[in-house]
Design a protein around this motif. Structure first.
Motif, PDB file in Angstrom:
ATOM      1  N   ASP A  81       0.754  -1.297  -0.066  1.00  0.00           N
ATOM      2  CA  ASP A  81       0.079   0.080   0.053  1.00  0.00           C
ATOM      3  C   ASP A  81       0.900   0.902  -0.207  1.00  0.00           C
ATOM      4  N   VAL A  82       2.161   1.182   0.712  1.00  0.00           N
ATOM      5  CA  VAL A  82       2.952   2.374   0.669  1.00  0.00           C
ATOM      6  C   VAL A  82       3.329   2.391  -0.771  1.00  0.00           C
ATOM      7  N   ALA A  83       3.675   1.370  -1.268  1.00  0.00           N
ATOM      8  CA  ALA A  83       3.974   1.618  -2.922  1.00  0.00           C
ATOM      9  C   ALA A  83       3.019   2.089  -3.942  1.00  0.00           C
ATOM     10  N   ALA A  84       1.902   1.604  -3.613  1.00  0.00           N
ATOM     11  CA  ALA A  84       0.707   1.990  -4.322  1.00  0.00           C
ATOM     12  C   ALA A  84       0.719   3.642  -4.420  1.00  0.00           C
ATOM     13  N   ALA A  85       0.688   4.021  -2.971  1.00  0.00           N
ATOM     14  CA  ALA A  85       0.697   5.556  -2.638  1.00  0.00           C
ATOM     15  C   ALA A  85       1.929   6.272  -3.108  1.00  0.00           C
ATOM     16  N   VAL A  86       2.963   5.785  -3.059  1.00  0.00           N
ATOM     17  CA  VAL A  86       4.144   6.478  -3.720  1.00  0.00           C
ATOM     18  C   VAL A  86       4.100   6.411  -5.155  1.00  0.00           C
ATOM     19  N   ASP A  87       4.047   5.361  -5.611  1.00  0.00           N
ATOM     20  CA  ASP A  87       3.844   5.310  -7.292  1.00  0.00           C
ATOM     21  C   ASP A  87       2.823   5.991  -7.793  1.00  0.00           C
ATOM     22  N   SER A  88       1.846   6.390  -7.280  1.00  0.00           N
ATOM     23  CA  SER A  88       0.827   7.072  -7.720  1.00  0.00           C
ATOM     24  C   SER A  88       0.845   8.486  -7.452  1.00  0.00           C
ATOM     25  N   LEU A 112     -14.546   8.798  -5.341  1.00  0.00           N
ATOM     26  CA  LEU A 112     -15.728   9.478  -6.054  1.00  0.00           C
ATOM     27  C   LEU A 112     -16.092  10.988  -5.951  1.00  0.00           C
ATOM     28  N   ASN A 113     -15.735  11.452  -4.775  1.00  0.00           N
ATOM     29  CA  ASN A 113     -16.166  12.893  -4.187  1.00  0.00           C
ATOM     30  C   ASN A 113     -14.940  13.876  -4.021  1.00  0.00           C
ATOM     31  N   PRO A 116     -11.927  -1.714   7.711  1.00  0.00           N
ATOM     32  CA  PRO A 116     -11.179  -0.666   8.402  1.00  0.00           C
ATOM     33  C   PRO A 116      -9.835  -1.208   8.615  1.00  0.00           C
ATOM     34  N   GLY A 117      -8.914  -0.402   8.231  1.00  0.00           N
ATOM     35  CA  GLY A 117      -7.608  -0.626   8.220  1.00  0.00           C
ATOM     36  C   GLY A 117      -6.972  -1.559   7.308  1.00  0.00           C
ATOM     37  N   VAL A 118      -7.978  -1.955   6.229  1.00  0.00           N
ATOM     38  CA  VAL A 118      -7.488  -2.701   4.825  1.00  0.00           C
ATOM     39  C   VAL A 118      -7.494  -1.778   3.569  1.00  0.00           C
ATOM     40  N   LYS A 119      -6.232  -1.341   3.202  1.00  0.00           N
ATOM     41  CA  LYS A 119      -6.137  -0.535   2.082  1.00  0.00           C
ATOM     42  C   LYS A 119      -6.365  -1.232   0.939  1.00  0.00           C
ATOM     43  N   ASP A 120      -6.692  -0.776  -0.291  1.00  0.00           N
ATOM     44  CA  ASP A 120      -6.849  -1.294  -1.511  1.00  0.00           C
ATOM     45  C   ASP A 120      -6.036  -0.336  -2.474  1.00  0.00           C
ATOM     46  N   ALA A 121      -5.032  -0.979  -3.090  1.00  0.00           N
ATOM     47  CA  ALA A 121      -4.098  -0.414  -4.087  1.00  0.00           C
ATOM     48  C   ALA A 121      -4.895   0.262  -5.096  1.00  0.00           C
ATOM     49  N   ALA A 122      -5.787  -0.337  -5.664  1.00  0.00           N
ATOM     50  CA  ALA A 122      -6.632   0.394  -6.722  1.00  0.00           C
ATOM     51  C   ALA A 122      -7.266   1.516  -6.459  1.00  0.00           C
ATOM     52  N   LEU A 123      -8.047   1.514  -5.185  1.00  0.00           N
ATOM     53  CA  LEU A 123      -8.726   2.515  -4.800  1.00  0.00           C
ATOM     54  C   LEU A 123      -7.584   3.839  -4.516  1.00  0.00           C
ATOM     55  N   ILE A 124      -6.455   3.527  -3.841  1.00  0.00           N
ATOM     56  CA  ILE A 124      -5.548   4.359  -3.769  1.00  0.00           C
ATOM     57  C   ILE A 124      -5.127   5.093  -4.993  1.00  0.00           C
ATOM     58  N   ARG A 125      -4.899   4.481  -5.974  1.00  0.00           N
ATOM     59  CA  ARG A 125      -4.414   4.929  -7.100  1.00  0.00           C
ATOM     60  C   ARG A 125      -5.713   5.782  -7.927  1.00  0.00           C
ATOM     61  N   ASP A 126      -6.859   5.329  -7.810  1.00  0.00           N
ATOM     62  CA  ASP A 126      -8.194   6.019  -8.357  1.00  0.00           C
ATOM     63  C   ASP A 126      -8.176   7.311  -7.267  1.00  0.00           C
ATOM     64  N   PHE A 127      -8.015   7.396  -6.193  1.00  0.00           N
ATOM     65  CA  PHE A 127      -8.198   8.535  -5.344  1.00  0.00           C
ATOM     66  C   PHE A 127      -6.964   9.468  -5.855  1.00  0.00           C
ATOM     67  N   ILE A 128      -6.031   9.149  -6.134  1.00  0.00           N
ATOM     68  CA  ILE A 128      -4.863  10.222  -6.272  1.00  0.00           C
ATOM     69  C   ILE A 128      -5.145  10.720  -7.886  1.00  0.00           C
ATOM     70  N   ALA A 129      -5.585   9.739  -8.558  1.00  0.00           N
ATOM     71  CA  ALA A 129      -5.963  10.171 -10.101  1.00  0.00           C
ATOM     72  C   ALA A 129      -6.858  11.373  -9.946  1.00  0.00           C
ATOM     73  N   ALA A 130      -8.238  10.815  -9.138  1.00  0.00           N
ATOM     74  CA  ALA A 130      -9.157  11.767  -9.029  1.00  0.00           C
ATOM     75  C   ALA A 130      -9.032  13.265  -8.535  1.00  0.00           C
ATOM     76  N   SER A 131      -7.994  13.181  -7.607  1.00  0.00           N
ATOM     77  CA  SER A 131      -7.391  14.505  -6.932  1.00  0.00           C
ATOM     78  C   SER A 131      -7.030  15.482  -7.876  1.00  0.00           C
ATOM     79  N   ARG A 132      -6.541  15.118  -9.108  1.00  0.00           N
ATOM     80  CA  ARG A 132      -5.893  15.788 -10.089  1.00  0.00           C
ATOM     81  C   ARG A 132      -6.715  16.201 -11.083  1.00  0.00           C
TER      82      ARG A 132
END
Length: 210
Positions: A14-21, A170-171, A194-210
């Motif tokens: 999950d750290v890798a997904a966050a950093v890579d995204s 989404l928001n 709770p506490g279980v991150k999803d790499a795809a959601l991390i990538r989608d969130f960062i992409a949407a924030s842009r």
């Protein structure tokens, strides 16, 4: 481009997904009641070998000096996040003790809550504008709750700030558009439990924030 903090990370993938995204901040929770809590040793391993420009943020809730010193002795951090009922005076003390910049979380529910952002802006290096936790909540943040973002329209503070509370892939774009937030913070909004991150959601969130 909004800066993104992914908080409550506990797994290397999950750290890798966050950093890579493209996350600017990775957050590690040092609050035992949280399902996202990690030990100082875990945080040290998770935060090792991050690329330049990615900051390691340690989230604490009303920590005493001994806890801060013990954690920092094992886990190098770039910033302290205070997410409890710390006073402005305590924020200044933590900055002096640790020698690190401090981000202070402020819970918002009604217009009267906004004054605290001005008070903490005098001492903190960064503000986290979050949804106020309900009185019965066990956690001060990470509850997946949003507040009325319209309260922030046209507001400016002395310090850089991140928007948090109920954000999801989404928001988040709408939240940034409405508030003008220079950055966003997410934890439960990129989890499958709770506490279980999803790499795809991390990538989608960062992409949407842009």
């Amino acid at each position: 481009m909004a800066q993104v903090k992914i908080c409550g990370l506990s797994q290397p993938a999950d750290v890798a997904a966050a950093v890579d995204s493209g996350a600017r901040y990775v957050g590690f929770v040092f609050y035992p009641k949280s399902p996202r809590a990690v030990t100082a040793g875990q945080a040290r391993r998770l935060g090792a070998d991050l690329p330049p420009g990615v900051a390691r943020v340690g989230l604490f809730v009303n920590p005493d000096d001994a806890m801060l010193e013990a954690t920092l002795a094992q886990a190098p951090l770039d910033m302290i996040q205070l997410h409890g009922k710390e006073s402005p005076e305590r924020v200044a003390q933590v900055k002096a003790l640790t020698g690190l910049p401090v981000m202070k979380a402020v819970g918002i529910a009604v217009p009267d809550d906004l004054g605290a952002l001005t008070d903490y802006g005098l001492v903190a290096d960064m503000l986290l504008v979050d949804a106020k936790a309900p009185p019965e909540a066990d956690l001060p943040g990470g509850n997946g709750l949003a507040f009325d973002w319209r309260l922030l329209v046209g507001r400016r503070w002395l310090r850089p700030w991140l928007l948090a509370g109920g954000l999801t892939p989404l928001n988040v774009a709408e939240a940034i558009r409405l508030t003008g937030a220079p950055g966003v913070d997410v934890s439960s909004g990129v989890e499958t439990a709770p506490g279980v991150k999803d790499a795809a959601l991390i990538r989608d969130f960062i992409a949407a924030s842009r």
